[in-house]
Write an enzyme that holds these catalytic residues in place. Structure first.
Site, PDB file in Angstrom:
ATOM      1  N   GLN A  90      -7.930  20.996  21.241  1.00  0.00           N
ATOM      2  CA  GLN A  90      -7.813  19.553  21.312  1.00  0.00           C
ATOM      3  C   GLN A  90      -8.995  18.875  20.608  1.00  0.00           C
ATOM      4  O   GLN A  90     -10.011  19.506  20.311  1.00  0.00           O
ATOM      5  CB  GLN A  90      -7.772  19.106  22.776  1.00  0.00           C
ATOM      6  N   HIS A 104     -13.523  12.979  41.492  1.00  0.00           N
ATOM      7  CA  HIS A 104     -14.038  14.300  41.846  1.00  0.00           C
ATOM      8  C   HIS A 104     -14.199  14.470  43.355  1.00  0.00           C
ATOM      9  O   HIS A 104     -13.946  15.560  43.890  1.00  0.00           O
ATOM     10  CB  HIS A 104     -15.358  14.558  41.115  1.00  0.00           C
ATOM     11  N   ASP A 106     -15.441  19.317  32.778  1.00  0.00           N
ATOM     12  CA  ASP A 106     -16.611  18.431  32.869  1.00  0.00           C
ATOM     13  C   ASP A 106     -17.560  18.847  33.980  1.00  0.00           C
ATOM     14  O   ASP A 106     -18.727  18.462  33.984  1.00  0.00           O
ATOM     15  CB  ASP A 106     -16.172  16.972  33.076  1.00  0.00           C
ATOM     16  N   GLU A 135     -11.644  27.486  32.942  1.00  0.00           N
ATOM     17  CA  GLU A 135     -11.455  26.373  32.005  1.00  0.00           C
ATOM     18  C   GLU A 135     -11.111  26.946  30.634  1.00  0.00           C
ATOM     19  O   GLU A 135     -11.807  27.829  30.134  1.00  0.00           O
ATOM     20  CB  GLU A 135     -12.730  25.527  31.924  1.00  0.00           C
ATOM     21  N   ASP A 186      -7.625  31.184  30.104  1.00  0.00           N
ATOM     22  CA  ASP A 186      -6.358  30.530  30.398  1.00  0.00           C
ATOM     23  C   ASP A 186      -6.080  30.545  31.894  1.00  0.00           C
ATOM     24  O   ASP A 186      -5.869  31.607  32.484  1.00  0.00           O
ATOM     25  CB  ASP A 186      -5.244  31.266  29.640  1.00  0.00           C
ATOM     26  N   GLY A 187      -6.054  29.368  32.504  1.00  0.00           N
ATOM     27  CA  GLY A 187      -5.791  29.272  33.934  1.00  0.00           C
ATOM     28  C   GLY A 187      -4.395  29.738  34.307  1.00  0.00           C
ATOM     29  O   GLY A 187      -4.190  30.299  35.386  1.00  0.00           O
ATOM     30  N   ASP A 199      -7.476  20.851  38.473  1.00  0.00           N
ATOM     31  CA  ASP A 199      -8.109  19.663  37.877  1.00  0.00           C
ATOM     32  C   ASP A 199      -7.765  19.665  36.396  1.00  0.00           C
ATOM     33  O   ASP A 199      -8.562  20.052  35.551  1.00  0.00           O
ATOM     34  CB  ASP A 199      -9.614  19.719  38.111  1.00  0.00           C
ATOM     35  N   ASP A 212      -3.633  15.554  31.299  1.00  0.00           N
ATOM     36  CA  ASP A 212      -2.246  15.106  31.354  1.00  0.00           C
ATOM     37  C   ASP A 212      -1.295  16.236  30.975  1.00  0.00           C
ATOM     38  O   ASP A 212      -1.696  17.205  30.319  1.00  0.00           O
ATOM     39  CB  ASP A 212      -2.045  13.920  30.400  1.00  0.00           C
ATOM     40  N   PRO A 224      -2.824  21.357  26.103  1.00  0.00           N
ATOM     41  CA  PRO A 224      -3.176  22.544  26.883  1.00  0.00           C
ATOM     42  C   PRO A 224      -2.844  22.427  28.359  1.00  0.00           C
ATOM     43  O   PRO A 224      -2.791  23.426  29.060  1.00  0.00           O
ATOM     44  CB  PRO A 224      -4.699  22.675  26.663  1.00  0.00           C
TER      45      PRO A 224
END
Length: 277
Positions: A31, A62, A86, A106, A139-140, A157, A160, A164
C-alpha cells in the site's frame, strides 16, 4: 502554506485536513504509506489515501478496541493482535496485569517502522520492546489458519475491507478465529461506521453470530473516522461484555474508556439495532 489532504470517506463525501508538513511518503509491497503533520489533528498516518490514526484522537480507538474485550474476559493471559501496525492497540494490551504474552502479526513492516519513527507516542510498546510482546511481520490470515485453541482474546485491528485488509472480513477468516480461540475465548474487530457502512455491518454481525453464541456490537465516537461514529463487533464463546464484572477492574489511566463507557457503549441507537436484527 495552504496544503490540504482529502480522504474520500464515501464517493460523495470527503474529510479535509490542512497540512503543515509531509513527514513521510512511500510505497510498501502492499500500500501507499504517508505521515503528515496537520493543523487540526497533529501527526497522522495515511494508508492508501485513508486516515488511519492521529495523535489527537488515537486514544479513543485504541482504548476501546483493547480494554472492552480485555475487561470482558476474566483472565486474558494470551492475546493476539492482528494488524495494528501503528502500535496503539498493543500499547494498551500490555498494560493489563493479566496479560502474560501479547503476539502481534502485522503484514506491512514499513507501517511499523514509519510509526516508530514519526508516531512514537503511539508505538511506544514497539519502540521499548515490551517483554510481553512478540512481533511478527507476516500475514495475519495465514497465521490464523495455523492456530488452534491458543488465545484467550484476539483483537483484529485492521484497515478498511479493501487492499490488504479485505481478507479479514470473510467467513473463512472468522472460522479460523473461532478455532484459534480457547473454549472460553473471545475476539473483537473494528467494523466501520454504522452510518456509512450499514450493509457491511449487517453482513458481519450475521456471519460472526453464526459462529459465536454471544455476538455484540458497541460504539465509540472517533472524530477522524467516517461520520465520527465508529463500531466494533465482539464474538464471544462464553462471556457477555454487557454482564462483565467490571466493578473491580484493574485501574488504568485512560482518557476515554471507563466502567460506565464500557456499559454504555453497548447501548445502541434504534437505527443501529435495526441493522443487527
Amino acid at each position: 502554506m495552504n496544503l490540504w489532504f482529502t480522504e474520500s470517506q464515501t464517493k460523495n463525501l470527503g474529510l479535509q485536513a490542512r497540512i503543515k508538513e509531509t513527514l513521510f511518503m512511500g510505497k510498501s509491497d502492499f500500500q501507499d504509506v504517508a505521515v503528515v503533520d496537520t493543523h487540526q489533528f497533529g501527526r497522522m498516518l495515511v494508508l492508501d489515501g485513508v486516515f488511519q490514526t492521529t495523535i489527537a484522537d488515537e486514544f479513543i480507538y485504541h482504548e476501546m478496541i483493547a480494554h472492552v474485550p480485555l475487561f470482558t474476559h476474566p483472565n486474558p493471559k494470551k492475546v493476539l493482535v492482528i494488524g495494528g501496525g501503528d502500535g496503539g492497540t498493543i500499547r494498551e494490551v500490555v498494560r493489563h496485569d493479566a496479560v502474560e504474552k501479547a503476539e502481534m502479526v502485522e503484514i506491512d513492516g514499513m507501517v511499523v517502522e514509519v510509526c516508530k519513527k514519526f508516531l512514537p507516542e503511539i508505538s511506544q510498546a514497539l519502540i521499548n520492546h515490551d517483554p510481553k510482546l512478540e512481533l511478527k511481520i507476516g500475514d495475519g490470515i495465514g497465521h490464523m489458519k495455523d492456530a488452534e485453541n491458543k488465545y484467550d482474546v484476539i483483537i483484529v485491528d485492521c484497515s478498511d475491507p479493501i487492499g490488504p485488509g479485505k481478507g479479514l472480513f470473510t467467513p473463512e477468516f472468522y472460522q479460523n478465529v473461532y478455532k484459534a480461540l480457547k473454549e472460553d475465548g473471545l475476539f473483537v474487530q473494528q467494523t466501520e461506521s454504522p452510518f456509512y457502512h450499514q450493509e457491511l455491518i449487517t453482513y458481519l454481525h450475521k456471519e460472526i453470530g453464526q459462529l459465536f453464541p454471544i455476538t455484540k456490537t458497541y460504539l465509540a465516537n472517533i472524530p477522524t473516522y467516517p461520520s465520527g461514529l465508529h463500531c466494533f463487533t465482539m464474538g464471544s464463546k462464553k462471556y457477555d461484555p454487557t454482564a462483565a464484572n467490571i466493578g473491580n477492574i484493574q485501574p488504568l489511566k485512560t482518557r476515554y474508556y471507563n466502567k460506565d463507557i464500557h456499559k454504555s457503549s453497548f447501548v445502541l441507537p434504534n437505527f443501529v439495532q435495526e441493522l443487527l436484527k
